[in-house]
Enzyme design. Structure first.
Site, short mmCIF file in Angstrom:
data_model
loop_
_atom_site.label_atom_id
_atom_site.label_comp_id
_atom_site.label_asym_id
_atom_site.label_seq_id
_atom_site.Cartn_x
_atom_site.Cartn_y
_atom_site.Cartn_z
CG ASP A 59 68.75 85.94 44.57
OD1 ASP A 59 69.86 86.14 45.08
OD2 ASP A 59 68.13 84.87 44.69
NE ARG A 84 76.29 84.83 46.34
CZ ARG A 84 75.31 84.51 47.20
NH1 ARG A 84 74.05 84.79 46.90
NH2 ARG A 84 75.59 83.95 48.34
CB SER A 133 70.81 85.98 48.03
OG SER A 133 70.16 84.86 47.52
CE LYS A 160 66.19 84.24 47.29
NZ LYS A 160 67.13 83.17 47.00
#
Ligand code: URA
Length: 438
Positions: free
Chosen positions: A161, A168, A183, A187
């Protein structure tokens, strides 16, 4: 694995299966897939979107790129809250001990602030001695014994990520629901809680500007969480003005901790209290500790007013090495002195606030990052003294700036002056809770 073929498939709007998404992410993590191919894939996703199954597969692949905590070792139901980020959002600092005092186990991994939004980790670093880097065994040990702990989300959690997010950021692919979902959830799932409550913020200080976009993201977050067996709930909250009064690091930590003192639920800023109560009550109810919203709220208020949440707070901070002095008004935190006020230019009503600019005023003070490597002044901050809809009189302080450097304070005051509109006609107060989804 043929990355070009995977990019072509997505470019033409065809569905990718789990295995191919898994191969692409594993290849990117190992270095076999270069940045330029991943960037092309991300842009194809931006244009073509992803099905719920693809989004879940991408989340899983990013989750498996790193370590996962085993919350099965905990003796009670585990729950966490995630905020999509805002200005003055110190909710985690009081919610974690409050939820623990209600009987939940709260393992929280937090991030740093970037741009105009603050991060819980930076706020915790305003506590002398507080250790944000514990190994997983010690971390879960504190969660088991005390009820909650908060550490930094290190490089071993969903490392794919971190690298994808950096790409990104420079390829115009941040604003894409499947990519945001993967994303956030990769996490959150890594920390292992059974229940996840999301505070999805909308408005000028949030990255979701309107409720329609926020609903689309909430639907995707809930679907992915459920597909991994998690209990999910989303609360939509307003971020068209800062949350609470304090904005900064030491001063936000102080506001959060002071709210848990005896009588704090009545004296702390009403919006901070309401949002904290609602999110904590959702965690309690969705985790199954109480059957109804009313019973969950009653449990939260009893833990707050009875002092149990404050006791957990003191135990948690001490367990992570933090030195706070509950006998002192400022808990022994280093807060900068008041430097100057922004005052109302004429009589009227506060009608709008560009909340993003308020966050950026913190950067003017050296208290928010313009770049990832920036070092912060944790003692500097702002007090947001009025709320949208309030009547104000000429010369009345609107924002107070706390800072050691007068030039910086002047810069912040000038930005804040342009960010706040005082209308000649009455303005309506803003609702705080904009909706829910489960
Ligand atoms: N927060 C995240 O962690 N990821 C995103 O993509 C957006 C917000």
């Amino acid at each position: 694995m043929n990355a070009l073929d995977i990019i072509e498939t997505k470019k033409r709007g065809r569905e990718l299966d789990d295995a191919r998404i898994g191969e692409l992410i594993a290849g990117f993590t190992s270095g076999a897939v270069p940045d330029y191919q991943m960037a092309a894939f991300l842009m194809a996703v931006w244009f073509r979107g992803m099905t719920p199954a693809e989004t879940a597969a991408l989340t899983g692949a990013m989750l498996r790129s790193g370590e996962q905590l085993d919350t099965a070792v905990l003796s009670g139901p585990s729950a966490d809250k995630h905020s999509t980020g805002g200005v003055g959002d110190k909710v985690s600092l009081l919610l974690a001990p409050l939820a623990a005092a209600c009987g939940l186990k709260v393992p929280m991994l937090s991030g740093r602030g970037l741009g105009h939004t603050g991060g819980t980790l930076d706020k915790l670093e305003a506590i002398p001695g507080y250790d944000i880097r514990l190994d997983n065994t010690r971390f879960l040990g504190i969660v088991e014994r005390v009820g909650c702990a908060i550490i930094g989300q290190g490089p071993t959690i969903a490392p794919a990520d971190g690298r994808i997010y950096a790409l990104r950021d420079v390829t115009g692919t941040v604003d894409c629901v499947p990519l945001i979902t993967a994303s956030i959830m990769s996490k959150k799932l890594a920390a292992g809680p059974e229940t996840i409550v999301i505070d999805l913020k909308t408005g000028s200080g949030a990255f979701m500007r309107d409720l329609e976009q926020a609903r689309e993201l909430a639907t995707a977050l809930i679907a992915v969480g459920r597909s991994y067996g998690r209990r999910m709930a989303v609360v939509f909250s307003d971020m068209d003005q800062p949350l609470g009064r304090a904005i900064g690091h030491a001063n936000e930590t102080l506001e959060a901790f002071a709210a848990l003192r005896p009588g704090g639920r009545a004296s702390a800023p009403a919006d901070l209290v309401r949002l904290t109560e609602e999110l904590t009550a959702d965690m309690v109810r969705v985790a199954g500790l109480e059957p109804t919203a009313e019973a969950a709220l009653a449990r939260v208020r009893a833990a707050w007013d009875g002092g149990r949440a404050l006791a957990v707070l003191l135990e948690w901070v001490a367990a992570q090495g933090g030195r706070i002095e509950p006998g002192r008004d400022d808990f022994g935190l280093d807060c900068a002195p008041a430097a100057m006020d922004l005052t109302a230019p004429h009589d009227g009503w506060l009608s709008t606030v560009d909340c993003r600019q308020v966050g950026l005023a913190l950067a003017d003070l050296g208290a928010a990052r313009r770049r990832v490597e920036d070092k912060l002044d944790l003692s500097a901050g702002l007090d947001y003294l009025v709320r949208v809809g309030d009547a104000v009189t000429r010369g009345q302080p609107l924002v107070r700036v706390f800072c050691h450097d007068r030039t910086r304070a002047e810069e912040a005051v000038s930005r804040l002056g342009a960010a706040m509109t005082i209308a000649r006609e009455p303005a309506a107060p803003r609702p705080l809770i904009l909706g829910r989804m489960e």
